[in-house]
Design an enzyme around this catalytic site. Sequence first.
Site, short mmCIF file in Angstrom:
data_model
loop_
_atom_site.label_atom_id
_atom_site.label_comp_id
_atom_site.label_asym_id
_atom_site.label_seq_id
_atom_site.Cartn_x
_atom_site.Cartn_y
_atom_site.Cartn_z
N TYR A 1 48.96 44.79 36.64
CA TYR A 1 48.22 44.62 35.84
C TYR A 1 47.28 45.87 35.48
O TYR A 1 46.81 46.65 36.42
CB TYR A 1 47.36 43.42 36.56
CG TYR A 1 46.28 42.82 35.36
CD1 TYR A 1 46.82 41.93 34.55
CD2 TYR A 1 44.94 43.31 35.05
CE1 TYR A 1 45.82 41.27 33.63
CE2 TYR A 1 44.08 42.85 34.48
CZ TYR A 1 44.52 41.76 33.59
OH TYR A 1 43.70 41.12 32.63
N SER B 1 52.75 42.48 42.42
CA SER B 1 51.82 41.89 41.73
C SER B 1 51.96 41.30 40.36
O SER B 1 52.87 40.31 40.33
CB SER B 1 50.68 43.07 41.67
OG SER B 1 49.29 42.34 41.23
N GLN B 2 51.47 41.73 39.35
CA GLN B 2 52.08 41.27 38.05
C GLN B 2 53.20 41.44 37.67
O GLN B 2 54.24 40.54 37.10
CB GLN B 2 51.20 41.88 36.86
CG GLN B 2 51.45 41.58 35.37
CD GLN B 2 50.78 42.04 34.37
OE1 GLN B 2 49.91 41.61 33.63
NE2 GLN B 2 51.41 43.35 34.10
N ASP C 1 45.19 39.68 51.49
CA ASP C 1 45.12 39.96 49.85
C ASP C 1 44.17 39.13 49.15
O ASP C 1 44.24 37.98 48.89
CB ASP C 1 46.51 39.65 49.38
CG ASP C 1 46.89 40.11 47.84
OD1 ASP C 1 45.81 40.40 47.12
OD2 ASP C 1 48.22 40.14 47.66
N HIS D 1 45.77 43.71 49.11
CA HIS D 1 46.89 43.70 48.09
C HIS D 1 47.83 44.94 47.92
O HIS D 1 48.84 44.75 47.26
CB HIS D 1 46.06 43.65 46.70
CG HIS D 1 46.77 43.04 45.32
ND1 HIS D 1 47.69 42.16 45.39
CD2 HIS D 1 47.13 43.77 44.29
CE1 HIS D 1 48.46 41.91 44.36
NE2 HIS D 1 48.06 43.00 43.75
#
Lengths: 319, 319, 319, 319, 319, 319
Positions: free
Chosen positions: D91, D185-186, D272, D301
């Site tokens: 992101y 992640s994204q 996370d 994360h």
Amino acid sequence: MHYDLPLEEARVYRPPLAVPEDLGDFWARTLARIGGAPPMLTRVDSGLVTVESYDVALAGFDGHPVRAWLHLPAEVLRSGPLPGVVQFQGYNGGRGLAHEHVLWASAGYAHLVVDTRGQGSGWTTGATGDPVGSGPAQPGFLTRGIGDPDTYYYRRVYADAVAALEVLRGHDLVDPSRVVVAGGSQGGGISTSVAALAPSSVAAVLCDVPFLCDFRRAAAVAQTDPYLELVRYLAAHRDQVDRAFSTLSYFDVAVLGRLATAPALWSVAQMDLTCPPSTVFAAYNSYGGPKEIEVYEFNDHEGGAAYHRSRQLEWLAAL
Amino acid sequence: MHYDLPLEEARVYRPPLAVPEDLGDFWARTLARIGGAPPMLTRVDSGLVTVESYDVALAGFDGHPVRAWLHLPAEVLRSGPLPGVVQFQGYNGGRGLAHEHVLWASAGYAHLVVDTRGQGSGWTTGATGDPVGSGPAQPGFLTRGIGDPDTYYYRRVYADAVAALEVLRGHDLVDPSRVVVAGGSQGGGISTSVAALAPSSVAAVLCDVPFLCDFRRAAAVAQTDPYLELVRYLAAHRDQVDRAFSTLSYFDVAVLGRLATAPALWSVAQMDLTCPPSTVFAAYNSYGGPKEIEVYEFNDHEGGAAYHRSRQLEWLAAL
Amino acid sequence: MHYDLPLEEARVYRPPLAVPEDLGDFWARTLARIGGAPPMLTRVDSGLVTVESYDVALAGFDGHPVRAWLHLPAEVLRSGPLPGVVQFQGYNGGRGLAHEHVLWASAGYAHLVVDTRGQGSGWTTGATGDPVGSGPAQPGFLTRGIGDPDTYYYRRVYADAVAALEVLRGHDLVDPSRVVVAGGSQGGGISTSVAALAPSSVAAVLCDVPFLCDFRRAAAVAQTDPYLELVRYLAAHRDQVDRAFSTLSYFDVAVLGRLATAPALWSVAQMDLTCPPSTVFAAYNSYGGPKEIEVYEFNDHEGGAAYHRSRQLEWLAAL
Amino acid sequence: MHYDLPLEEARVYRPPLAVPEDLGDFWARTLARIGGAPPMLTRVDSGLVTVESYDVALAGFDGHPVRAWLHLPAEVLRSGPLPGVVQFQGYNGGRGLAHEHVLWASAGYAHLVVDTRGQGSGWTTGATGDPVGSGPAQPGFLTRGIGDPDTYYYRRVYADAVAALEVLRGHDLVDPSRVVVAGGSQGGGISTSVAALAPSSVAAVLCDVPFLCDFRRAAAVAQTDPYLELVRYLAAHRDQVDRAFSTLSYFDVAVLGRLATAPALWSVAQMDLTCPPSTVFAAYNSYGGPKEIEVYEFNDHEGGAAYHRSRQLEWLAAL
Amino acid sequence: MHYDLPLEEARVYRPPLAVPEDLGDFWARTLARIGGAPPMLTRVDSGLVTVESYDVALAGFDGHPVRAWLHLPAEVLRSGPLPGVVQFQGYNGGRGLAHEHVLWASAGYAHLVVDTRGQGSGWTTGATGDPVGSGPAQPGFLTRGIGDPDTYYYRRVYADAVAALEVLRGHDLVDPSRVVVAGGSQGGGISTSVAALAPSSVAAVLCDVPFLCDFRRAAAVAQTDPYLELVRYLAAHRDQVDRAFSTLSYFDVAVLGRLATAPALWSVAQMDLTCPPSTVFAAYNSYGGPKEIEVYEFNDHEGGAAYHRSRQLEWLAAL
Amino acid sequence: MHYDLPLEEARVYRPPLAVPEDLGDFWARTLARIGGAPPMLTRVDSGLVTVESYDVALAGFDGHPVRAWLHLPAEVLRSGPLPGVVQFQGYNGGRGLAHEHVLWASAGYAHLVVDTRGQGSGWTTGATGDPVGSGPAQPGFLTRGIGDPDTYYYRRVYADAVAALEVLRGHDLVDPSRVVVAGGSQGGGISTSVAALAPSSVAAVLCDVPFLCDFRRAAAVAQTDPYLELVRYLAAHRDQVDRAFSTLSYFDVAVLGRLATAPALWSVAQMDLTCPPSTVFAAYNSYGGPKEIEVYEFNDHEGGAAYHRSRQLEWLAAL
């Protein structure tokens, strides 16, 4: 971080603070209202064998009861009149439990540990209420009754402090000519104010990182409570700014301290976010008696702590 | 906030912690390496008149010098052999200055205030280095040498602590059958470990909000340093997780404490973000001797503080 | 926020830093203690096909083993002696895993990625311990052994770095006249110090947002660790302030860098809360060789990052 | 802190998520709108010699231009059709500069590093805009067009991603049967969604700490942005809660992933705060293909980072 | 804390801001694109009996629909043409619900509460989207399309605002010569910009703690979003700094405001961390019309709030 | 984050709270002390034309003056007796300025906006002091006089609130059978307590995210002030825990509310860090009258805000 004035500027910082015309009258009127009943002393068992302790109830402003501990070196260690130390507390603290604050008694002094009315729910506890209310105020003590010097909270606190000083001076075992006032933060501010309001009763002052100095600058640069209580009050009461600072001028250590005459040992911390060093210097630079100041270059509001306590023990011993 | 186990669950929380097979051997080998030279005591002037103080250098693990203060009630207050208290320090603290920690001497005990090697740059200062280095470690002490019990930092610390205990027990003025170990946080963990490693030398244990207990849960729930040092180490060295916990099992107060036999007074704080209350109960519930615990429902890591000090003074006096 | 000196003031900021009289002797004595055994290289499979990698163990200060990766462009891509880059790491990092830092090898350089002893539990991991202990120190590395230049942690680190430089220069495939030192933050400070301590061995310097510069100002204005380790140490050891800064003067990049002669490309970030831009300029302005500096106006300690990497690739290619 | 479900509960956590009746139709309609013009590739000089790089502009949703880098191992290192990796970004990041992301090319893969439209002003930069606006939205991307699946931002993003996959599969040097999708992640969420929307085109999935999973739980437990963008949106638009979650159900990796068939290697981090581990397990547990997951017990994360990169290199090599 | 320029310096602070050569042309071109369809008004029941409310959809830049509320004093309270107030919103807010913002209608004005396109998911909600996308931008609105004045987000916002002003002026019940623009923060910046772009249509300006002033200084000293969006954008796009500030110069209230002629009442807060007081003074000092400013000494971005609302009610009534 | 009980558990959460035996007597004694002088009303010009406003001074507990605003719809809008709303304030707020709170008057109600004694230095200002002092208390209002129900601060506040209710009911223009009590947070707690203490005088209750409910759980789970004032008090006064909760049981909305009979519309926010949702449900579930509750799933302490205001306008209109 060194966020305030550079040290060389702070050392000569002397803000042009207004002195209320009726300052003397105000305090004369105020001190006339302390006392009444004689102090009551009750022997307590603190669990310590080297120190003898008493629970004290003394009459403060308007005769309101103020609680303190009196600690004396154990009888077998005493000989002749004792020098004394009256110790005032930091913001939100109190006299604590009987065994908590015995440094000065351990060093041979008659040691009076005095509550601050209404306070005592923080790092140490107190046993003294404040029966007087106030108008709308920010949570905390700094803005209670700030609309008028007559109703301001610290009027009662400073008066209580003078009363406590006289109680220790009047004790049978104490030499009244050798009584010192001492404290850090709020306790530092109170100590110096007492030295200004009762100059002939104070033999020396130990004033560490004092609170209650140069309020307008403090409000502009302080980064933590309790000065931020004042900021929040003024942020809310946008039309009361001048009135509040007018009241505070009767209680500003940088205003009152000019009247003190006793020798004093101060300390200041250059990274103090609570009591900005410039405001401490504003008060120190205007202090009326002989004076020295220790500068702690890398400390926040804890200041010199135990190191400075050693310095004070030596300084007092050499006085 | 009560973020950890509800109190009723914590009171019966007994994690199935692995006990290393060679735990006894390891500690026998370790304790064999303490001592050497006799302690050196130098009289110092702390500025106090009620307490007599000595700067102590004693031989710890591998004979490394460990510094301490020995405080005794002033001579005129002494009669007969003194009971003793060996006090261990919280993380990053040290024995401080000579006037800083005199409570137990003021209460009539021979009082040894012991440094923790390498520490002493925090809330109090120390004078004892740690000449031993380590592999890559997180800043702090908790992960130094964590790859092996033989190199782990707390091996040396626990051994130093046992050495200090024996030094006080061997002092001429002390009754060796009445020596107590005491401390809070890291000092609580060390105290209990000493009671486990030298059970016949310890008369009682005062263990407050102890650190070094039930490491795996501590790493999972603690919200502040120093346990977060361990979390950060494991976050970096993702392939060393089991090895690290294997090492820690030799030093876990919840493992070692089963071996202790002395009566103990513990304390725990339900809002303790530093030493989670469940980890304290894990150790308390496994402790081998007679025991009591005070629960402070609304306190963070400061725990019972002065209130608990009163409780300890009474408890010890009644023992 | 631009919290430090305005850029125009920073560009001419040259603090009058004291140069220890025995600075040359100290470093001559120190560098005489590096090396010993020849480096050991072990081929490893990093999973990459474009780069050939070796696990290196080299002899640093007092012959202590220091670990590094040597990365070379794949054999088929090599022709003639290779220029080299020795890369030092930021605080708390290490050489990482074999595939992590291969930029310079990918760009055609023989690339030595060197551990910092004792570090490597942070953003990248290390494999090199520091067998030397210290006196009481703040958690972290910055204050270990700070009581004396001889015991100070960075004495060993700088010496290790010089040793690593010579290892790369001595490699068969490397052109010893074309070896560059490089790094950011702590790695920037080490790089420049190496260029000062071994000026004839360094072809160029890439120094980004360097740490270890102008310590007294850094302590006064930095807002994050690791400089705050120093602040906390000095806050605790109030009587060691001058001694600590005296030690640091032997390691200050703003003092040492005057001795460097290689061309250098620096970078600084105006919002750097970790390595205040004024301290970077203090070092840059005193740097002895030809120099350029890129100013990143709106960056914190990340500085120029990938943008500056492009700048460095071009600058080195054009040298 | 382990703030989310205990690991044993997370491993079997399968929330009963609603599957939109027209999910298939919606995505068929959507994917019909990708593409148009053939991709444009422009050779660039990244400064690296081991990797050959191209600036790619490909036609995404509605033919909007999407930018990417194509990295190939240097020509001399190539032999036969290359396996491929399409990498999607976290992101607020982008494809970065040409030299920034070359791991997979260095490992021998044709490597397409794809922008996320409108993003690329964070930790890495992007070059791809999103020409489509939105109704009132929270700053950020997560709530743009959230009132309807047809206008929702991630409709365009997922479609772009499928387009990018097909571009790499269509490249002359690439073996279309061996193309992997990857990201964290994204980028992890997009990768898995692509594997669900184009199952026959994906040879394997590398999905790390994925975002965009089990939105309702994510909104309830996540402690940082970007999920908090959704919380703030719902806090403001109190009457749009059901509508928003209805839209999100078309894009939930825990819903879509059931349609995937390729083997997958996942990772999750138990600390996370950004992508709560329970939401990752919700998606992992519903994933349709063969699968493995690495659990990083003490990581936030950042997850497995370089350690997991090694794991992925091995896993892909062994596939 | 007073972190910005001292008040006396701020009062005369006039930065030498560049005025784009084609500023007039740019805005002439821009304003030519507003409007199209006549506004649509729909009576709504807000639940209030003292105010009559209408949902308005008006044609903004490129005819995009912009939503607003029109509030009028209840019919029985009206006599003759009404003076008007057009109110613009703070960042991330919107027109809210029909009963939320009725102060000016309650005071007897025709009151148009205008959305800001794309915003309205924060402290108040909006109903107006922005159908135009952008290149890569930081989450938020401040950097959307910042690469060129033609694509910059605030081009559309300012144009919408001028359109809204003319809609209120064109209403049957309104006196077009007595229409005021008003707003705080972003709404303050828009108000003043409208007064500059349509000077003959504005009777007065109420501009509180305005955003969008003196961007370069704002980026250097602001401590919170939204200016930090700009800082983060520039931190990422290190090569776009000059280009971004060039774009912003077309929208800077400190540049545009010189063109305004209407009398204005401003306010500024000395502890405003969001819109630094120096940037407010930069705009105020360059403002072209008659002007007054209230300084709130101890307020953050909330400024004078209700106190200043009283001041505005009186000031407008007296105009 | 949803940090408190899951919604389904909260909906049935009914803690077994102790009811003081003398609860009825205590409140009968207390309410007997309100009133005295008749209220004084002074017409003021708020600057608004739709609302007619009066400055009210009414006699509260022990006759202490309590200030309020009375707002009425403009005379021309009135016909027949008006329904009324008495609005109590959130913690640290006050009645504000005359134009600040006019929603209910704008909706056609006689609207009394009542100060909370001693408060009013926060988000809105007050004009009412509290002339009564207290024992040592935490800064703030929650622990003043907490040692005894007779001295507890909220005894006076609840009594003032009942007095204010009767003042509005006694106004000539008001229908005493249609008077509603309303408020959010502290105002919600006061409203419900008033409905319990004067059940025959209250037509309905609007109670939003109430404070002062289920104190023991609140102290255990709340994450912000003012409940943390209580936690800090109990952390300091470790020996006063039971006494404090005993006092609080006389004022707990979850205890008192059982006595209420009026229909009530409540609201609760599931992410409310200030007034934990479980404590709101504890009070709601025990409430004695007909009731409905709106749950705001993604809101913190702001709760339903303007959305809920619409709901309340409709609900009241339909009553």
